[in-house]
Write a protein that holds these residues in place. Structure first.
Motif, PDB file in Angstrom:
ATOM      1  N   LEU A 176       0.879  -1.168   0.000  1.00 47.61           N
ATOM      2  CA  LEU A 176       0.000   0.000   0.000  1.00 47.61           C
ATOM      3  C   LEU A 176       0.919   1.220   0.000  1.00 47.61           C
ATOM      4  N   ALA A 177       0.514   2.296  -0.676  1.00 46.02           N
ATOM      5  CA  ALA A 177       1.400   3.467  -0.759  1.00 46.02           C
ATOM      6  C   ALA A 177       0.574   4.735  -0.639  1.00 46.02           C
ATOM      7  N   THR A 178       1.190   5.801  -0.101  1.00 48.79           N
ATOM      8  CA  THR A 178       0.532   7.109  -0.130  1.00 48.79           C
ATOM      9  C   THR A 178       1.279   8.015  -1.113  1.00 48.79           C
ATOM     10  N   ALA A 179       0.523   8.905  -1.761  1.00 44.31           N
ATOM     11  CA  ALA A 179       1.134   9.883  -2.675  1.00 44.31           C
ATOM     12  C   ALA A 179       0.176  11.061  -2.799  1.00 44.31           C
ATOM     13  N   GLY A 180       0.708  12.194  -3.319  1.00 46.87           N
ATOM     14  CA  GLY A 180      -0.035  13.456  -3.246  1.00 46.87           C
ATOM     15  C   GLY A 180      -0.764  13.896  -4.502  1.00 46.87           C
ATOM     16  N   SER A 181      -0.974  13.020  -5.481  1.00 47.22           N
ATOM     17  CA  SER A 181      -1.790  13.398  -6.652  1.00 47.22           C
ATOM     18  C   SER A 181      -2.303  12.128  -7.328  1.00 47.22           C
ATOM     19  N   PRO A 182      -3.368  12.249  -8.134  1.00 46.12           N
ATOM     20  CA  PRO A 182      -3.886  11.057  -8.828  1.00 46.12           C
ATOM     21  C   PRO A 182      -2.831  10.441  -9.741  1.00 46.12           C
ATOM     22  N   GLU A 183      -2.011  11.282 -10.403  1.00 46.81           N
ATOM     23  CA  GLU A 183      -0.977  10.753 -11.312  1.00 46.81           C
ATOM     24  C   GLU A 183       0.053   9.957 -10.515  1.00 46.81           C
ATOM     25  N   LYS A 209      -6.897   0.451   6.945  1.00 47.48           N
ATOM     26  CA  LYS A 209      -7.773  -0.474   7.689  1.00 47.48           C
ATOM     27  C   LYS A 209      -8.720  -1.185   6.724  1.00 47.48           C
ATOM     28  N   GLU A 210      -9.280  -0.398   5.803  1.00 54.96           N
ATOM     29  CA  GLU A 210     -10.241  -0.968   4.851  1.00 54.96           C
ATOM     30  C   GLU A 210      -9.561  -1.992   3.935  1.00 54.96           C
ATOM     31  N   ALA A 211      -8.332  -1.685   3.528  1.00 59.48           N
ATOM     32  CA  ALA A 211      -7.626  -2.574   2.589  1.00 59.48           C
ATOM     33  C   ALA A 211      -7.096  -3.839   3.260  1.00 59.48           C
ATOM     34  N   THR A 212      -7.121  -3.877   4.602  1.00 64.04           N
ATOM     35  CA  THR A 212      -6.538  -5.032   5.306  1.00 64.04           C
ATOM     36  C   THR A 212      -7.559  -5.715   6.228  1.00 64.04           C
TER      37      THR A 212
END
Ligand code: NAP
Length: 338
Positions: A176-183, A209-212
């Motif tokens: 799972l990853a976080t990032a700051g734009s849709p691209e 939580k939802e993804a796991t």
């Protein structure tokens, strides 16, 4: 046998702490390869966030390291010092350097250099050492990620993030990853993330939580800090590990540690640059054995956003300061553009 090497070279220095414009080109003597060291004719050099912190006067080089910026290079071996068995003049290598990578030549202990993986360009190879050493050490050695575990990486579209996603995925973790734009989120998913979370529009704790099925992530690689410290404790699974590699949002926070105790979490961290040569040599051996085959088979690939001529290092830093990039920014010398 050693190649013909000029006495002087072009390098980049930090004139004084400040914005990108303080990076200036100057002429200096080519460094000398001492015992156990190799001199590399630099074809390309990676730009990293720690270089930006150093430029701003916030990250002084450790004692004994060159004052000039630049932590990773790729190029041909131009000279070998005494007692170097592994490399010969002309070998294509990439290396983690303690500083001074923004230059036409750089010296490194041979144990901190690796052969350029077959099929990779100078530009791609120059972007490997800093991120791959960091990810290997923090995700696999320190974080002990194992196949089947869930791994959350913040800053998924960064140099570190794009590497961590690909390696964790290649070694069988669910990413799972976080990032700051849709691209940037799309890039993370293309690289192997099962789910990328836009941290500007979504609550990443709820998304994890939802993804796991509410279990949480077994390992979290964090470069944000600040309020993420407590939120990571919430997003982590029981017996989870959190590895801190930077504090982009600050290293001080008001944290309720109750969750750390109740979930039996391990919160650790490290910085690469001040580690002893032997520790970096051990990381290099692990990478050579386990990761170089993945690069050579194309299973993982360096993500390069942009290149700049060495003399335009200030423009490369402007781009890094803007945040408008994904993956690595690389400087190319005259030798690298021939
Ligand atoms: N400890 C070590 O040994 C070590 C070694 C190398 C690098 N580092 C650190 O690792 C980090 C990444 O390095 P890099 O060169 O790959 O840097 P980078 O390209 O500058 O990446 C920084 C990332 O942080 C993300 N970010 C910033 N604020 C955020 C927030 N509030 N929430 C979520 N994400 C946020 C950005 O995400 P978006 O662009 O998506 O907004 C960006 O992708 C840097 O901080 C660097 O100093 C540590």
């Amino acid at each position: 046998m050693n190649a013909t090497v000029p006495e002087t070279m072009t390098a980049i220095r930090i004139a004084q702490p400040g914005g990108p414009q303080v990076l200036e080109s100057f002429t200096r003597n080519v460094p000398h390869a001492g015992e156990g060291e190799i001199l590399i004719a630099v074809a390309a050099a990676g730009v990293n966030r720690p270089d930006v912190f150093q430029r701003m006067g916030l990250y002084p080089p450790p004692p004994g390291a060159p004052e000039e910026p630049g932590l990773e290079v790729a190029g041909r071996v131009a000279k070998v010092g005494r007692n170097v068995e592994r490399f010969r003049v002309g070998d294509p290598v990439c290396a983690l350097v303690a500083g001074g990578g923004y230059a036409e030549y750089a010296v490194v202990d041979a144990s901190n250099a690796l052969p350029v993986p077959q099929g990779l360009s100078w530009v791609e190879a120059a972007g490997l050492p800093e991120t791959y050493f960091t990810v290997w050490h923090n995700v696999f050695e320190r974080g002990r990620l194992t196949p089947g575990e869930t791994f959350l990486v913040h800053g998924g579209a960064s140099g570190i993030g794009t590497t961590a996603i690909q390696l964790a995925h290649a070694f069988g973790a669910r990413v799972l990853a976080t990032a700051g734009s849709p691209e940037k989120c799309r890039l993370c998913e293309e690289l192997g993330a099962a789910r990328a979370i836009n941290y500007l529009t979504e609550d990443y704790v709820a998304a994890v939580k939802e993804a796991t099925d509410r279990r949480g992530a077994d390992l979290i690689l964090d470069m944000v800090g600040g309020d993420y410290i407590e939120r990571n404790y919430e997003a982590a699974a029981v017996d989870g590990r959190i590895v801190q590699i930077a504090f982009l949002n600050g290293s001080r926070a008001d944290v309720d540690f109750n969750r750390l105790m109740r979930k039996r979490l391990t919160h650790t961290g490290s910085t690469l640059r001040p580690q002893p040569l032997e520790a970096k040599a051990r990381i290099a051996r692990g990478l050579h054995e386990k990761v170089w085959p993945l690069l050579e088979s194309g299973k993982v690939r360096p993500i390069v956003h942009a290149t700049f001529p060495l003399e335009q290092a200030a423009d490369a830093h402007k781009l890094m300061d803007s945040g408008q990039y994904a993956g690595k920014i690389i400087l190319v010398t005259k030798a690298g553009s021939d």
